[in-house]
Design a protein around this motif. Structure first.
Motif, mmCIF file in Angstrom:
data_model
loop_
_atom_site.group_PDB
_atom_site.id
_atom_site.type_symbol
_atom_site.label_atom_id
_atom_site.label_comp_id
_atom_site.label_asym_id
_atom_site.label_seq_id
_atom_site.Cartn_x
_atom_site.Cartn_y
_atom_site.Cartn_z
ATOM 1 N N GLU A 202 -0.881 -7.460 -7.269
ATOM 2 C CA GLU A 202 -0.628 -6.007 -8.282
ATOM 3 C C GLU A 202 0.530 -5.474 -7.834
ATOM 4 N N PHE A 203 1.178 -5.854 -6.475
ATOM 5 C CA PHE A 203 2.111 -5.604 -5.460
ATOM 6 C C PHE A 203 3.174 -6.667 -5.946
ATOM 7 N N ARG A 204 3.076 -7.759 -5.940
ATOM 8 C CA ARG A 204 4.222 -8.829 -6.785
ATOM 9 C C ARG A 204 4.946 -8.949 -7.722
ATOM 10 N N THR A 205 3.687 -8.574 -8.838
ATOM 11 C CA THR A 205 3.982 -8.911 -9.891
ATOM 12 C C THR A 205 4.981 -7.677 -9.725
ATOM 13 N N LEU B 49 4.023 -7.797 4.815
ATOM 14 C CA LEU B 49 2.565 -7.906 4.607
ATOM 15 C C LEU B 49 2.268 -6.729 3.361
ATOM 16 N N ALA B 50 2.619 -6.338 2.787
ATOM 17 C CA ALA B 50 2.041 -5.241 1.466
ATOM 18 C C ALA B 50 1.381 -6.790 0.696
ATOM 19 N N CYS B 51 2.923 -7.715 0.479
ATOM 20 C CA CYS B 51 2.974 -9.290 -0.375
ATOM 21 C C CYS B 51 1.825 -10.242 -0.696
ATOM 22 N N GLU B 52 1.253 -9.854 1.068
ATOM 23 C CA GLU B 52 0.112 -11.177 1.976
ATOM 24 C C GLU B 52 -1.119 -10.293 1.431
ATOM 25 N N ARG B 53 -1.225 -9.624 1.690
ATOM 26 C CA ARG B 53 -2.454 -8.136 0.918
ATOM 27 C C ARG B 53 -3.412 -8.681 0.379
ATOM 28 N N GLU B 54 -4.823 -8.932 0.100
ATOM 29 C CA GLU B 54 -5.591 -9.538 -0.990
ATOM 30 C C GLU B 54 -5.700 -8.572 -1.790
ATOM 31 N N ASP B 55 -5.914 -7.376 -1.381
ATOM 32 C CA ASP B 55 -6.650 -6.350 -2.221
ATOM 33 C C ASP B 55 -5.165 -5.990 -3.056
ATOM 34 N N GLU C 56 5.139 4.643 16.824
ATOM 35 C CA GLU C 56 3.868 3.342 16.342
ATOM 36 C C GLU C 56 2.932 3.581 15.725
ATOM 37 N N MET C 57 3.299 4.696 15.846
ATOM 38 C CA MET C 57 2.130 5.762 14.105
ATOM 39 C C MET C 57 2.454 5.190 12.773
ATOM 40 N N LEU C 58 3.739 5.205 12.967
ATOM 41 C CA LEU C 58 4.237 4.962 11.529
ATOM 42 C C LEU C 58 3.464 4.073 10.869
ATOM 43 N N PRO C 59 2.911 4.287 9.500
ATOM 44 C CA PRO C 59 1.981 3.001 8.790
ATOM 45 C C PRO C 59 2.666 1.793 8.506
ATOM 46 N N VAL C 60 2.094 1.237 8.515
ATOM 47 C CA VAL C 60 3.137 -0.297 7.823
ATOM 48 C C VAL C 60 1.766 -0.634 6.684
ATOM 49 N N VAL C 61 2.553 -0.325 5.647
ATOM 50 C CA VAL C 61 1.043 -0.986 4.583
ATOM 51 C C VAL C 61 0.057 0.727 4.883
ATOM 52 N N ASP C 62 -1.173 0.478 5.132
ATOM 53 C CA ASP C 62 -1.993 1.871 5.497
ATOM 54 C C ASP C 62 -2.576 1.594 6.581
ATOM 55 N N LYS C 63 -2.416 0.598 8.598
ATOM 56 C CA LYS C 63 -2.206 0.599 8.354
ATOM 57 C C LYS C 63 -1.321 1.646 9.728
ATOM 58 N N PRO C 64 -1.153 2.141 11.062
ATOM 59 C CA PRO C 64 -0.367 2.658 12.017
ATOM 60 C C PRO C 64 0.396 1.146 12.845
#
Ligand code: G1P
Length: 302
Positions: A286-289, A276-282, A31-39
């Motif tokens: 850059e990740f999508r490109t 989820l990384a693609c959806e992130r505003e921050d 449950e603590m594995l990060p999904v992007v940068d949050k567990p």
């Protein structure tokens, strides 16, 4: 008519061993594995809180201390960030401890999801409550739990979440026999079977990891024999409720057609992170490109 008790408690089973992610989960709960940068577990607690459930009980087991630490204060880290004047990271550290009122109970013997839910009985008491499974993440833009609570408040009894899947996928899920109701996204459940062979599946409606349960489920679970995999199955107890309404009211299903991210196995976990990384505003632009270029290159190289 007496008003029904409002639902305020969420139960999150988190006692599993996470063997599909070894060696990452040897000393760290899955449950603590990060999904992007949050567990992963923080998304689930946030979902409960945004549905108005700020009393959260986690069913844990041995080696799950990091879960408790994550939702608690970390004074050392906080004061270090304060000294540095790093307000944005400080806010990130404090976010998880300010989220909800957290409670923990240990399951002891891992005897299945039904048994994990039964461990919540003393805490929950006689009110309806929600169960959220940590392997399923639901996009906050497609609120599911709120809708399930609404349906429970209308009809009483219990409400499960369903998703239509391809017939060859149904053996991975609980499967529901359903009857239509006047509301397009709501069905009445007439039967349930845990992980059926596709040939025996009553439908292609799969149970996904959100439940709003009548407290009578505990009485049924106490009597439920081990089922599939030798485990006490929540699906089997719900089957009892669905087929004998006197036990605890009807069982309805909300058909979810929104965005769900599965983190249950390694492939799904990787897909969830990319989506989820693609959806992130921050991070997303850059990740999508980068991803577009990478995929183009991979495909052209075959
Ligand atoms: C559990 C339930 C199953 C449900 C699934 C949803 O299975 O037993 O009915 O369809 O969660 O994710 P698990 O995936 O824990 O084996």
């Amino acid at each position: 008519m007496a008003s029904r008790p409002t639902i305020s408690k969420a139960v999150i089973p988190a006692a599993g061993l996470g063997t599909r992610f070894l060696p990452a989960t040897k000393a760290t709960p899955k449950e603590m594995l990060p999904v992007v940068d949050k567990p992963a577990i923080q998304y689930v607690v946030e979902e409960a809180v945004s549905a108005g459930l700020d009393d959260v009980l986690m069913i844990t087991g041995r080696n799950k201390r990091p879960l408790e630490d994550h939702f608690d204060r970390n004074y050392e880290l906080e004061s270090a960030l304060q000294k540095k004047g790093d307000a944005s990271r400080l806010a990130k550290v404090q976010e998880s401890s300010d989220l909800a009122t957290m409670h923990y109970v240990r399951q002891g013997d891992p005897r299945g999801l039904g048994h994990a839910v039964l461990c919540a009985a003393p805490h929950v008491g006689h009110e309806p409550f929600a169960v959220l499974l940590g392997d399923d993440l639901i996009d906050p833009r497609d609120p599911l739990l709120q809708r399930m609570i609404e349906i429970q408040e209308q009809h009483g009894g219990s409400v499960i979440a369903l998703m239509e899947v391809a017939p060859e996928q149904i053996h991975l899920y609980g499967c529901a026999a359903v009857e239509a109701t006047a509301e397009g996204d709501v069905v009445r459940i007439s039967g349930l079977v845990e992980k059926p062979d596709p040939a025996d599946a009553p439908s292609n409606y799969a149970v996904i990891g959100r439940y709003v349960l009548a407290p009578q489920i505990f009485d049924v679970l106490r009597e439920t024999e081990p089922g599939r995999g030798g485990e006490i199955q929540l699906t089997d107890a719900l089957q009892q409720l669905a087929t004998d309404e006197k036990l605890g009211g009807p069982v309805h299903g909300v058909v979810f057609r929104g965005r769900r991210y599965d983190t249950g196995d390694r492939g799904d976990y990787l897909r969830a992170i990319v989506r989820l990384a693609c959806e992130r505003e921050d991070l997303g632009p850059e990740f999508r490109t980068w991803l577009r270029g990478y995929v183009g290159q991979e495909l052209s190289e075959g």
